[in-house]
Design a protein around this motif. Structure first.
Motif, PDB file in Angstrom:
ATOM      1  N   UNK A  49      47.856  35.555  43.098  1.00 17.05           N
ATOM      2  CA  UNK A  49      46.592  35.144  43.824  1.00 17.05           C
ATOM      3  C   UNK A  49      45.416  35.036  42.994  1.00 17.05           C
ATOM      4  N   UNK A  50      45.366  35.338  41.803  1.00 18.18           N
ATOM      5  CA  UNK A  50      43.860  35.188  40.940  1.00 18.18           C
ATOM      6  C   UNK A  50      43.025  36.130  41.168  1.00 18.18           C
ATOM      7  N   UNK A  51      43.142  36.624  42.287  1.00 15.65           N
ATOM      8  CA  UNK A  51      42.082  37.847  42.865  1.00 15.65           C
ATOM      9  C   UNK A  51      42.766  38.726  43.673  1.00 15.65           C
ATOM     10  N   UNK A  52      42.478  39.983  43.885  1.00 15.07           N
ATOM     11  CA  UNK A  52      42.988  41.044  44.750  1.00 15.07           C
ATOM     12  C   UNK A  52      41.870  42.066  45.259  1.00 15.07           C
ATOM     13  N   UNK A  53      41.799  42.148  46.342  1.00 16.15           N
ATOM     14  CA  UNK A  53      40.619  43.470  46.960  1.00 16.15           C
ATOM     15  C   UNK A  53      41.542  44.640  46.533  1.00 16.15           C
ATOM     16  N   UNK A  54      40.926  45.798  46.673  1.00 13.22           N
ATOM     17  CA  UNK A  54      41.398  47.105  46.395  1.00 13.22           C
ATOM     18  C   UNK A  54      41.880  47.505  47.703  1.00 13.22           C
ATOM     19  N   UNK A  55      41.107  47.186  48.893  1.00 13.27           N
ATOM     20  CA  UNK A  55      41.705  47.374  50.290  1.00 13.27           C
ATOM     21  C   UNK A  55      43.269  46.738  50.460  1.00 13.27           C
ATOM     22  N   UNK A  56      43.176  45.555  49.873  1.00 14.56           N
ATOM     23  CA  UNK A  56      44.660  44.886  50.008  1.00 14.56           C
ATOM     24  C   UNK A  56      45.463  45.647  49.094  1.00 14.56           C
ATOM     25  N   UNK A  57      45.288  45.836  48.146  1.00 15.51           N
ATOM     26  CA  UNK A  57      46.386  46.779  47.141  1.00 15.51           C
ATOM     27  C   UNK A  57      46.539  47.972  47.781  1.00 15.51           C
ATOM     28  N   UNK A  58      45.623  48.628  48.289  1.00 21.50           N
ATOM     29  CA  UNK A  58      45.800  50.137  48.816  1.00 21.50           C
ATOM     30  C   UNK A  58      46.900  50.079  50.196  1.00 21.50           C
ATOM     31  N   UNK A  59      46.600  49.020  50.959  1.00 22.21           N
ATOM     32  CA  UNK A  59      47.402  48.608  52.139  1.00 22.21           C
ATOM     33  C   UNK A  59      48.925  48.267  51.715  1.00 22.21           C
ATOM     34  N   UNK A  60      49.104  47.368  50.672  1.00 23.91           N
ATOM     35  CA  UNK A  60      50.360  46.961  50.175  1.00 23.91           C
ATOM     36  C   UNK A  60      51.080  48.103  49.673  1.00 23.91           C
TER      37      UNK A  60
ATOM     38  N   UNK B 137      38.145  44.143  36.149  1.00 26.24           N
ATOM     39  CA  UNK B 137      37.708  44.699  37.415  1.00 26.24           C
ATOM     40  C   UNK B 137      36.611  43.999  37.859  1.00 26.24           C
ATOM     41  N   UNK B 138      36.539  43.864  39.355  1.00 25.17           N
ATOM     42  CA  UNK B 138      35.192  43.433  39.880  1.00 25.17           C
ATOM     43  C   UNK B 138      35.008  44.497  41.239  1.00 25.17           C
ATOM     44  N   UNK B 139      33.819  44.659  41.626  1.00 23.48           N
ATOM     45  CA  UNK B 139      33.377  45.691  42.484  1.00 23.48           C
ATOM     46  C   UNK B 139      34.324  45.200  43.801  1.00 23.48           C
ATOM     47  N   UNK B 140      35.256  46.231  44.099  1.00 19.59           N
ATOM     48  CA  UNK B 140      36.042  46.086  45.165  1.00 19.59           C
ATOM     49  C   UNK B 140      37.269  45.420  45.188  1.00 19.59           C
ATOM     50  N   UNK B 141      37.585  45.048  43.881  1.00 20.20           N
ATOM     51  CA  UNK B 141      38.805  44.248  43.483  1.00 20.20           C
ATOM     52  C   UNK B 141      39.135  44.089  42.274  1.00 20.20           C
ATOM     53  N   UNK B 142      40.152  43.204  41.785  1.00 22.86           N
ATOM     54  CA  UNK B 142      40.312  42.920  40.329  1.00 22.86           C
ATOM     55  C   UNK B 142      40.716  41.298  40.348  1.00 22.86           C
ATOM     56  N   UNK B 143      40.314  40.672  38.917  1.00 22.23           N
ATOM     57  CA  UNK B 143      40.649  39.230  38.986  1.00 22.23           C
ATOM     58  C   UNK B 143      41.577  39.250  37.556  1.00 22.23           C
ATOM     59  N   UNK B 144      41.986  37.865  37.420  1.00 19.58           N
ATOM     60  CA  UNK B 144      42.612  37.686  36.037  1.00 19.58           C
ATOM     61  C   UNK B 144      41.484  37.754  34.812  1.00 19.58           C
ATOM     62  N   UNK B 145      41.929  38.097  33.610  1.00 18.63           N
ATOM     63  CA  UNK B 145      40.890  38.103  32.540  1.00 18.63           C
ATOM     64  C   UNK B 145      40.213  37.070  32.386  1.00 18.63           C
ATOM     65  N   UNK B 146      38.976  37.018  32.151  1.00 16.11           N
ATOM     66  CA  UNK B 146      38.017  35.887  31.933  1.00 16.11           C
ATOM     67  C   UNK B 146      37.493  35.302  33.211  1.00 16.11           C
TER      68      UNK B 146
ATOM     69  N   UNK C  46      27.298  33.840  53.750  1.00 14.91           N
ATOM     70  CA  UNK C  46      28.559  34.605  54.096  1.00 14.91           C
ATOM     71  C   UNK C  46      29.178  35.280  52.624  1.00 14.91           C
ATOM     72  N   UNK C  47      29.368  36.436  52.673  1.00 13.34           N
ATOM     73  CA  UNK C  47      29.823  37.143  51.500  1.00 13.34           C
ATOM     74  C   UNK C  47      30.446  38.407  51.857  1.00 13.34           C
ATOM     75  N   UNK C  48      31.680  38.666  51.363  1.00 15.61           N
ATOM     76  CA  UNK C  48      32.594  40.027  51.647  1.00 15.61           C
ATOM     77  C   UNK C  48      31.916  41.052  50.233  1.00 15.61           C
ATOM     78  N   UNK C  49      32.069  42.266  50.913  1.00 19.62           N
ATOM     79  CA  UNK C  49      31.631  43.317  50.025  1.00 19.62           C
ATOM     80  C   UNK C  49      32.074  43.172  48.346  1.00 19.62           C
ATOM     81  N   UNK C  50      33.259  42.566  48.198  1.00 18.82           N
ATOM     82  CA  UNK C  50      33.770  42.229  46.828  1.00 18.82           C
ATOM     83  C   UNK C  50      32.872  41.346  46.099  1.00 18.82           C
ATOM     84  N   UNK C  51      32.075  40.500  46.510  1.00 17.62           N
ATOM     85  CA  UNK C  51      31.317  39.504  45.799  1.00 17.62           C
ATOM     86  C   UNK C  51      29.956  39.995  45.574  1.00 17.62           C
TER      87      UNK C  51
END
Length: 303
Positions: free
Chosen positions: A5-16, A39-48, A194-199
């Motif tokens: 997906x290129x990025x994912x939120x901690x909430x999504x990971x915890x749910x899955x 790591x990003x606040x509230x999630x993770x992305x690919x390196x770079x 409009x921005x969710x908390x991960x941003x």
């Protein structure tokens, strides 16, 4: 999941994986130490991820529930008959689906996805910019898009982006997208981000909207342990940005009221406001009638 997906939120990971966000955060920290993700606040992305921008398929799977809640709340700030601009993005696409139910709107956009969501809406006029199609997010960019916005004036602009900080405001990873977003801002009397908390707390290459230009931020409730997101919200409120939190019991930087009551906290001028009995010009209900009782009785006698 990050590779797919290129990025994912901690909430999504915890749910899955059906575990707590605390456990997920620890595992993400370990994966970052191995160089497998950032790591990003509230999630993770690919390196770079600072310079890399995820495409639409990747973004559409990140924080989907949060984007839905944000779109629901953002739509309450739009009134019948308004003219607005809506920028490109997965969150603004969700907003567009809700705008289809508001009659009399004129929506100017550079997003094919926003236009598609409104294509069959009754009594909603869609005006598209010119420009060159950018396939990764289905948006029109370039000088053609910017020139088509010259001389335009609307009540509000609804924009999203890749990151938001109190220091730099809204930013994105692509230079062409940033340039068009700045042109959209110039056309609007108010700017709603409009921005969710991960941003929140994420900074990317190109600034689109400085903090002092942002009228309102519509976001979701950050997790209690996300100290940086909460700190960023407070810093934005301290700089005068109105915070509307979807699904929360209160708003940052103001009185704690249900989110559904945060509508119209800064209304546009309305010549009809205040003409109803018992309502002051600022729209606040009063205990006193607009006309004294004795005067009304005398008027009835004359009639």
């Amino acid at each position: 999941m990050v590779r797919a997906n290129g990025a994912v939120s901690l909430r999504e990971l915890a749910r899955v994986v059906q575990t707590s966000e605390v456990t997920v955060r620890r595992d993400v920290r370990a994966l970052e130490a191995e160089g497998l993700l950032d790591r990003r606040h509230g999630g993770a992305v690919l390196p770079g991820g600072f310079t890399r921008e995820s495409g639409f398929p990747q973004k559409s799977h990140v924080a989907t529930a949060e984007k839905t809640a944000i779109a629901d709340l953002a739509a309450t700030f739009v009134e019948e008959g308004e003219a607005i601009v809506v920028g490109a993005g997965t969150t603004t696409q969700e907003l567009a689906r809700r705008l289809a139910r508001i009659p009399g709107l004129t929506v100017v956009t550079n997003s094919l996805l926003v236009a598609q969501a409104l294509a069959h809406a009754n009594r909603v006029e869609v005006v598209m910019t010119g420009g060159t199609l950018r396939g990764s997010n289905y948006a029109l960019v370039g000088s053609g898009a910017e020139q088509s916005l010259q001389g335009l004036r609307v009540s509000r602009a609804f924009l999203s982006g890749s990151g938001l900080t109190a220091e730099r405001g809204l930013s994105t990873s692509n230079m062409l997208s940033a340039s068009v977003d700045r042109a959209l801002v110039q056309a609007a009397a108010e700017v709603v981000v409009l921005a969710d908390h991960t941003k929140l707390g994420t900074d990317t290459m190109f600034q689109t909207v400085p903090t002092d230009v942002i009228t309102r931020l519509v976001t979701d409730e950050p997790p209690a342990h996300d100290d940086r997101a909460h700190t960023e919200l407070q810093a934005l409120a301290d700089q005068g940005v109105q915070i509307a939190v979807a699904g929360a019991t209160g708003s940052q930087g103001g009185d704690h009221v249900p989110a559904r009551q945060q509508r119209r906290d800064v209304p546009l001028p309305n010549p009809r406001r205040g003409q109803l009995p018992g309502i002051r010009p600022n729209g606040v209900l009063t205990d006193q009638p607009a006309q004294p009782e004795r005067s009304r009785v005398a008027d009835m006698r004359r009639r």
